[in-house]
Design a protein around this motif. Structure first.
Motif, PDB file in Angstrom:
ATOM      1  N   GLN A 146       0.849  -1.186   0.000  1.00  0.00           N
ATOM      2  CA  GLN A 146       0.000   0.000   0.000  1.00  0.00           C
ATOM      3  C   GLN A 146       0.884   1.235   0.000  1.00  0.00           C
ATOM      4  N   VAL A 147       0.617   2.150  -0.894  1.00  0.00           N
ATOM      5  CA  VAL A 147       1.393   3.393  -0.910  1.00  0.00           C
ATOM      6  C   VAL A 147       0.447   4.591  -0.902  1.00  0.00           C
ATOM      7  N   GLN A 148       0.996   5.691  -0.445  1.00  0.00           N
ATOM      8  CA  GLN A 148       0.235   6.927  -0.430  1.00  0.00           C
ATOM      9  C   GLN A 148       0.883   7.835  -1.473  1.00  0.00           C
ATOM     10  N   VAL A 154       5.975   9.377  -2.816  1.00  0.00           N
ATOM     11  CA  VAL A 154       5.294   8.117  -2.521  1.00  0.00           C
ATOM     12  C   VAL A 154       5.742   7.630  -1.156  1.00  0.00           C
ATOM     13  N   ARG A 155       4.780   7.353  -0.293  1.00  0.00           N
ATOM     14  CA  ARG A 155       5.124   6.861   1.055  1.00  0.00           C
ATOM     15  C   ARG A 155       4.375   5.580   1.309  1.00  0.00           C
ATOM     16  N   GLU A 196       7.544   4.937 -14.788  1.00  0.00           N
ATOM     17  CA  GLU A 196       6.522   5.444 -13.866  1.00  0.00           C
ATOM     18  C   GLU A 196       6.029   4.310 -12.969  1.00  0.00           C
ATOM     19  N   LEU A 197       5.633   4.689 -11.753  1.00  0.00           N
ATOM     20  CA  LEU A 197       5.137   3.676 -10.817  1.00  0.00           C
ATOM     21  C   LEU A 197       3.664   3.420 -11.105  1.00  0.00           C
ATOM     22  N   LEU A 198       3.306   2.152 -11.238  1.00  0.00           N
ATOM     23  CA  LEU A 198       1.907   1.806 -11.501  1.00  0.00           C
ATOM     24  C   LEU A 198       1.210   1.572 -10.170  1.00  0.00           C
ATOM     25  N   LYS A 217      -2.311   0.366  -4.297  1.00  0.00           N
ATOM     26  CA  LYS A 217      -1.301  -0.698  -4.225  1.00  0.00           C
ATOM     27  C   LYS A 217      -0.315  -0.523  -5.380  1.00  0.00           C
ATOM     28  N   ALA A 218       0.992  -0.531  -5.052  1.00  0.00           N
ATOM     29  CA  ALA A 218       2.005  -0.412  -6.109  1.00  0.00           C
ATOM     30  C   ALA A 218       2.121  -1.757  -6.826  1.00  0.00           C
TER      31      ALA A 218
END
Ligand code: BTN
Length: 334
Positions: A284-286, A327-328, A306-308, A297-298
């Motif tokens: 889980q990312v913020q 992203v945290r 890029e991060l999906l 979810k990453a």
């Protein structure tokens, strides 16, 4: 010459005669003797025995151009190496050296930075003697819009290098360094390294890129503000690592990964390996976009680096661009 002497003495299992050194280097005995004297002053223990020659018995943990250069096997990366005992910021120095015409692959390192720069104007605490502070000058023939991926290339290369030196010391029991997209390396859930990439370009032409990394290698403790979220190779393992060896190893992997990257100007050929080291994956990312935050979810990265992220609110998959967001992890740093 210093670099070559170090290389010869370290490779040799036994004494190397003064004569042999002179012949290999094409210099006089006095010249060799002078350099040996300088090395001793820098902390190397070198035994000189009559009729046998010289033998190196102890190598200090220094980040000098000679020590790093004597460990390099690369074509471009680090071949021109400039080291400082103290400087403001290796990124700033590398940009200045770029303006002065230094070549692609120039490596700038320092024992200590007085104005170490983190991302978003933050300070990068840079005490002497325990960490790596280095910046690589690149002159890629790629579109400026693709240069942010060089941060991922540096992250991947540095993670591979850390894992290699950890493995050399600890074998299968070594803890694993991972990448936290897009700028950090992580060890045991805490930050091990940070990357700052700076670009000098026109709209459609790259003059140069400087990618700088700070790696906590033999750091024994951190300032209170970051102690809970920072880690070093030493804190995690109680071992001491050669910073020059790790630096040379980073250069080796960076050269390999960079050559792959510039062929396509994207992460397509590196994606699989990057994702295998990506700490965010499945977590889980913020995502903190300016004026808007969401969780999700990453899933991995796309070819553009890029991060999906699968958004929690509607299940949609969003590609997150590094420049725009932070992203945290939702429970902490990761
Ligand atoms: C971050 O995590 O905020 C990025 C930190 C980058 C620090 C490195 S240390 C070497 C180079 N020189 C600098 O001034 N910054 C980078």
């Amino acid at each position: 010459m210093k670099e070559k002497i170090l290389w010869i003495l370290r490779k040799a299992e036994d004494y190397v005669s003064g004569q042999e050194l002179c012949e290999q280097l094409g210099v006089s005995r006095t010249a060799v003797w002078k350099v040996i004297g300088q090395l001793k002053e820098e902390g190397y223990e070198i035994e000189g025995v009559k009729n046998r020659g010289y033998r190196i018995s102890s190598i200090p943990d220094v980040m000098t151009a000679a020590e790093i250069g004597s460990r390099l096997n690369t074509k471009d990366m680090g071949r021109c190496c400039i080291s400082y005992g103290e400087t403001d910021s290796t990124n700033t120095r590398a940009k200045q050296l770029a303006e002065e015409g230094k070549p692609h692959g120039t490596l700038v390192c320092a024992e200590r930075q007085t104005g170490g720069k983190g991302r978003r104007g933050r300070i990068w605490s840079s005490p002497p003697g325990e960490a790596i502070y280095m910046s690589l000058l690149l002159r890629p023939s790629i579109s400026p819009s693709h240069t942010s991926m060089l941060t991922l290339v540096m992250g991947l290369s540095a993670a591979k290098a850390c894992n290699e030196v950890l493995y050399r010391k600890l074998g299968e029991n070594a803890p694993k360094v991972q990448v936290k997209w897009p700028n950090d390396l992580v060890l045991e859930g805490r930050k091990l390294a940070g990357i700052l990439t700076e670009l000098n370009s026109e709209v459609d032409y790259v003059h140069y890129v400087v990618t700088g990394i700070g790696i906590n290698v033999n750091t024994k403790g951190f300032p209170e503000e970051i102690a809970a979220t920072a880690n070093s190779l030493h804190i995690a393992t109680r071992e001491t690592f050669s910073r020059a060896e790790l630096t040379a190893c980073c250069m080796k992997y960076f050269e390999e990964c960079y050559e792959i990257f510039v062929q396509t100007e994207d992460m397509s050929a590196l994606k699989k390996e990057y994702e295998s080291l990506l700490v965010n994956i499945g977590r889980q990312v913020q995502v903190l976009e300016p004026g808007h935050a969401y969780t999700g979810k990453a899933l991995g990265i796309n070819d553009k680096g890029e991060l999906l992220v699968e958004r929690e609110e509607d299940g949609q998959i969003t590609a997150v661009y590094a420049g725009e967001v932070s992203v945290r992890g939702i429970y902490g740093y990761v």
